[in-house]
Write a protein that holds these residues in place. Structure first.
Motif, PDB file in Angstrom:
ATOM      1  N   PRO A 207       0.669  -1.182  -0.082  1.00  0.00           N
ATOM      2  CA  PRO A 207      -0.045  -0.032  -0.128  1.00  0.00           C
ATOM      3  C   PRO A 207       0.888   1.011  -0.036  1.00  0.00           C
ATOM      4  O   PRO A 207       0.442   2.252  -0.397  1.00  0.00           O
ATOM      5  CB  PRO A 207      -0.626  -0.199   1.418  1.00  0.00           C
ATOM      6  N   ASP A 208       2.062   1.070   0.504  1.00  0.00           N
ATOM      7  CA  ASP A 208       2.848   2.420   0.587  1.00  0.00           C
ATOM      8  C   ASP A 208       3.313   2.922  -0.750  1.00  0.00           C
ATOM      9  O   ASP A 208       3.689   3.992  -0.888  1.00  0.00           O
ATOM     10  CB  ASP A 208       4.170   2.002   1.074  1.00  0.00           C
ATOM     11  N   GLN A 209       3.293   2.202  -1.787  1.00  0.00           N
ATOM     12  CA  GLN A 209       3.058   2.707  -3.193  1.00  0.00           C
ATOM     13  C   GLN A 209       2.126   3.376  -3.955  1.00  0.00           C
ATOM     14  O   GLN A 209       2.272   4.137  -4.911  1.00  0.00           O
ATOM     15  CB  GLN A 209       3.502   1.446  -4.076  1.00  0.00           C
ATOM     16  N   HIS A 210       0.985   3.579  -2.787  1.00  0.00           N
ATOM     17  CA  HIS A 210      -0.286   3.893  -3.311  1.00  0.00           C
ATOM     18  C   HIS A 210      -0.687   5.314  -2.302  1.00  0.00           C
ATOM     19  O   HIS A 210      -1.288   6.346  -2.830  1.00  0.00           O
ATOM     20  CB  HIS A 210      -1.522   3.207  -3.297  1.00  0.00           C
ATOM     21  N   TYR A 211      -0.288   5.214  -1.012  1.00  0.00           N
ATOM     22  CA  TYR A 211      -0.819   6.174  -0.111  1.00  0.00           C
ATOM     23  C   TYR A 211       0.270   5.751   1.337  1.00  0.00           C
ATOM     24  O   TYR A 211       0.715   4.860   1.392  1.00  0.00           O
ATOM     25  CB  TYR A 211      -2.027   6.299   0.329  1.00  0.00           C
ATOM     26  N   PRO A 212       0.344   6.946   1.862  1.00  0.00           N
ATOM     27  CA  PRO A 212       1.195   6.657   3.294  1.00  0.00           C
ATOM     28  C   PRO A 212       0.412   5.884   4.135  1.00  0.00           C
ATOM     29  O   PRO A 212      -0.820   6.133   4.253  1.00  0.00           O
ATOM     30  CB  PRO A 212       0.961   8.225   3.890  1.00  0.00           C
ATOM     31  N   THR A 213       1.225   4.861   4.570  1.00  0.00           N
ATOM     32  CA  THR A 213       0.515   3.994   5.409  1.00  0.00           C
ATOM     33  C   THR A 213       0.839   4.222   7.178  1.00  0.00           C
ATOM     34  O   THR A 213       1.742   4.709   7.264  1.00  0.00           O
ATOM     35  CB  THR A 213       1.031   2.555   5.504  1.00  0.00           C
ATOM     36  N   LEU A 214       0.200   3.518   7.995  1.00  0.00           N
ATOM     37  CA  LEU A 214       0.433   3.634   9.705  1.00  0.00           C
ATOM     38  C   LEU A 214       0.962   2.304  10.264  1.00  0.00           C
ATOM     39  O   LEU A 214      -0.002   1.549   9.625  1.00  0.00           O
ATOM     40  CB  LEU A 214      -0.909   4.464  10.166  1.00  0.00           C
ATOM     41  N   SER A 215       1.459   2.495  11.294  1.00  0.00           N
ATOM     42  CA  SER A 215       1.735   1.377  12.025  1.00  0.00           C
ATOM     43  C   SER A 215       0.639   1.126  12.955  1.00  0.00           C
ATOM     44  O   SER A 215      -0.365   1.986  13.187  1.00  0.00           O
ATOM     45  CB  SER A 215       2.773   1.435  12.833  1.00  0.00           C
ATOM     46  N   ASP A 216       0.626  -0.103  13.617  1.00  0.00           N
ATOM     47  CA  ASP A 216      -0.746  -0.131  14.625  1.00  0.00           C
ATOM     48  C   ASP A 216      -0.772   0.914  15.783  1.00  0.00           C
ATOM     49  O   ASP A 216      -1.957   1.195  15.911  1.00  0.00           O
ATOM     50  CB  ASP A 216      -0.543  -1.558  15.039  1.00  0.00           C
ATOM     51  N   ALA A 217       0.470   1.216  16.147  1.00  0.00           N
ATOM     52  CA  ALA A 217       0.569   2.128  17.289  1.00  0.00           C
ATOM     53  C   ALA A 217       0.007   3.735  16.712  1.00  0.00           C
ATOM     54  O   ALA A 217      -0.673   4.222  17.504  1.00  0.00           O
ATOM     55  CB  ALA A 217       1.867   2.344  17.754  1.00  0.00           C
ATOM     56  N   GLU A 218       0.362   3.884  15.369  1.00  0.00           N
ATOM     57  CA  GLU A 218      -0.098   5.239  14.982  1.00  0.00           C
ATOM     58  C   GLU A 218      -1.572   5.137  14.861  1.00  0.00           C
ATOM     59  O   GLU A 218      -2.175   6.128  14.617  1.00  0.00           O
ATOM     60  CB  GLU A 218       0.558   5.426  13.792  1.00  0.00           C
ATOM     61  N   ILE A 219      -2.143   4.029  14.385  1.00  0.00           N
ATOM     62  CA  ILE A 219      -3.702   4.074  14.095  1.00  0.00           C
ATOM     63  C   ILE A 219      -4.290   3.958  15.440  1.00  0.00           C
ATOM     64  O   ILE A 219      -5.277   4.916  15.618  1.00  0.00           O
ATOM     65  CB  ILE A 219      -3.961   2.673  13.324  1.00  0.00           C
TER      66      ILE A 219
END
Length: 360
Positions: A207-219
């Motif tokens: 998904p990082d190739q399409h949009y910024p992703t978040l770690s579980d802690a960040e979510i």
């Protein structure tokens, strides 16, 4: 014996005439006291017929059915009472504003009043169909109030849920004037999960190739404005959270971190298969969690959705439409979509593709 039977037949004819008149009065009754008076007459006829032993079940049945119709209509009057307001169109009940005073004046106990209200949610055509089916199935059986109340159960469940939905939506509407960011009783979320990569080939399809992703802690620590998700959720709330089959355990943890408890899930089955270490993935999960006294949905969709894949990670808009059907009384002040891909009519939206701000 023949003379006794002739006398019984004469009384039966008189009783039938009385029942016709009572049924006519019942149809035109516009006040609960009228209905209660008619109920007393019907009860008298029924009691006499049963105790005398001179009437057949077939002759008694219309009386019992009319008694149930009267209780059905009485329940409708009771359901029309608005708490804290005088009963409309009744001089006998004028000035009474407490529901328990209404039922006391009608000589009803709270359990009997509640049963009448529940019975009245059963559509009249279904009530009459139940009478007809019992006559055909067992000519020696009489209809019972209890059986009809059981038959009405899905309808009074639905009505109770609708009333609770309307109350929850009204609270959200009132709070929206003070804050555009909740609290929301309905949250729909599709987090940008970060996935562990096991090969360079896999890196190309993350998904990082399409949009910024978040770690579980960040979510878990995700903020809407200056508030955590647990803070924008109403104390009585439902959350629908997307996850893949491989991150189910992670998603349940996110749901808990946001202050809700996992209850059940649905699945979206796609028209094409993707990658996978064990199974080639062709589905995603939609988790459902609640907190507080959030009522269940008014509409229960099937737990399996079958729609084609769209843009990368995009969810079918038809599923959002199903959620709207589940909570039809909610509007943008009562529902928010997190990590949204754009503005959505009727929803408050918040996410990377909505410029990180709530949009109505």
């Amino acid at each position: 014996m023949n003379e006794q039977r002739r006398n019984a037949e004469g009384m039966a004819m008189s009783g039938s005439a009385d029942l016709v008149a009572i049924s006519r009065e019942l149809a035109n009754a516009s006040d609960p006291f009228q209905v209660r008076d008619l109920e007393a007459k019907i009860d008298g006829i029924e009691t006499y017929m049963k105790r005398s032993g001179l009437w057949t079940i077939e002759e008694i049945r219309p009386v019992v059915e009319t008694r149930i119709r009267a209780r059905h209509k009485l329940g409708g009057f009771l359901r029309a009472v608005e708490r804290g307001k005088p009963f409309p169109g009744s001089s006998t009940l004028s000035g009474l504003t407490r529901f328990k005073d209404f039922i006391a004046k009608l000589n009803l106990t709270p359990p009997v009043a509640l049963e009448a209200q529940r019975l009245s949610t059963l559509p009249e055509e279904e009530r009459e169909q139940a009478f007809a089916e019992l006559r055909a199935r067992d000519p020696n059986a009489l209809p019972s109030l209890g059986a009809l109340i059981v038959l009405a159960r899905p309808y009074w469940y639905q009505e109770s849920r609708k009333a609770r939905h309307e109350g929850t939506a009204a609270k959200a509407n009132g709070q929206a004037a003070e804050s555009p960011l909740g609290p929301f009783p309905l949250i729909y979320a599709d987090p940008p999960w970060k996935f562990e990569i096991y090969s360079d080939k896999g890196l190309e399809r993350t998904p990082d190739q399409h949009y910024p992703t978040l770690s579980d802690a960040e979510i878990m620590d995700f903020h809407v404005g200056e508030k955590l998700v647990s803070e924008i959720a109403h104390r009585d709330a439902a959350l629908l959270l997307w996850c893949t089959s491989s991150n189910l355990e992670r998603a349940v943890g996110i749901l808990g971190a946001w202050g809700l408890t996992f209850k059940t899930s649905a699945v979206w089955v796609k028209d094409k298969t993707g990658l996978g270490l064990v199974f080639r993935n062709q589905h995603e999960l939609l988790l459902y969690g609640t907190r507080g006294a959030m009522p269940g949905p008014q509409y229960q969709p099937p737990s399996v959705f079958s729609y084609p894949r769209g843009a990368h990670s995009a969810k079918p808009p038809e599923i959002r439409a199903e959620i709207e059907r589940m909570y039809p009384d909610f509007d943008r002040s009562a529902r928010i979509e997190l990590f949204a891909r754009g503005d959505i009519e009727g929803w408050t939206t918040y996410g990377f593709e909505t410029d990180d701000k709530a949009c109505a």
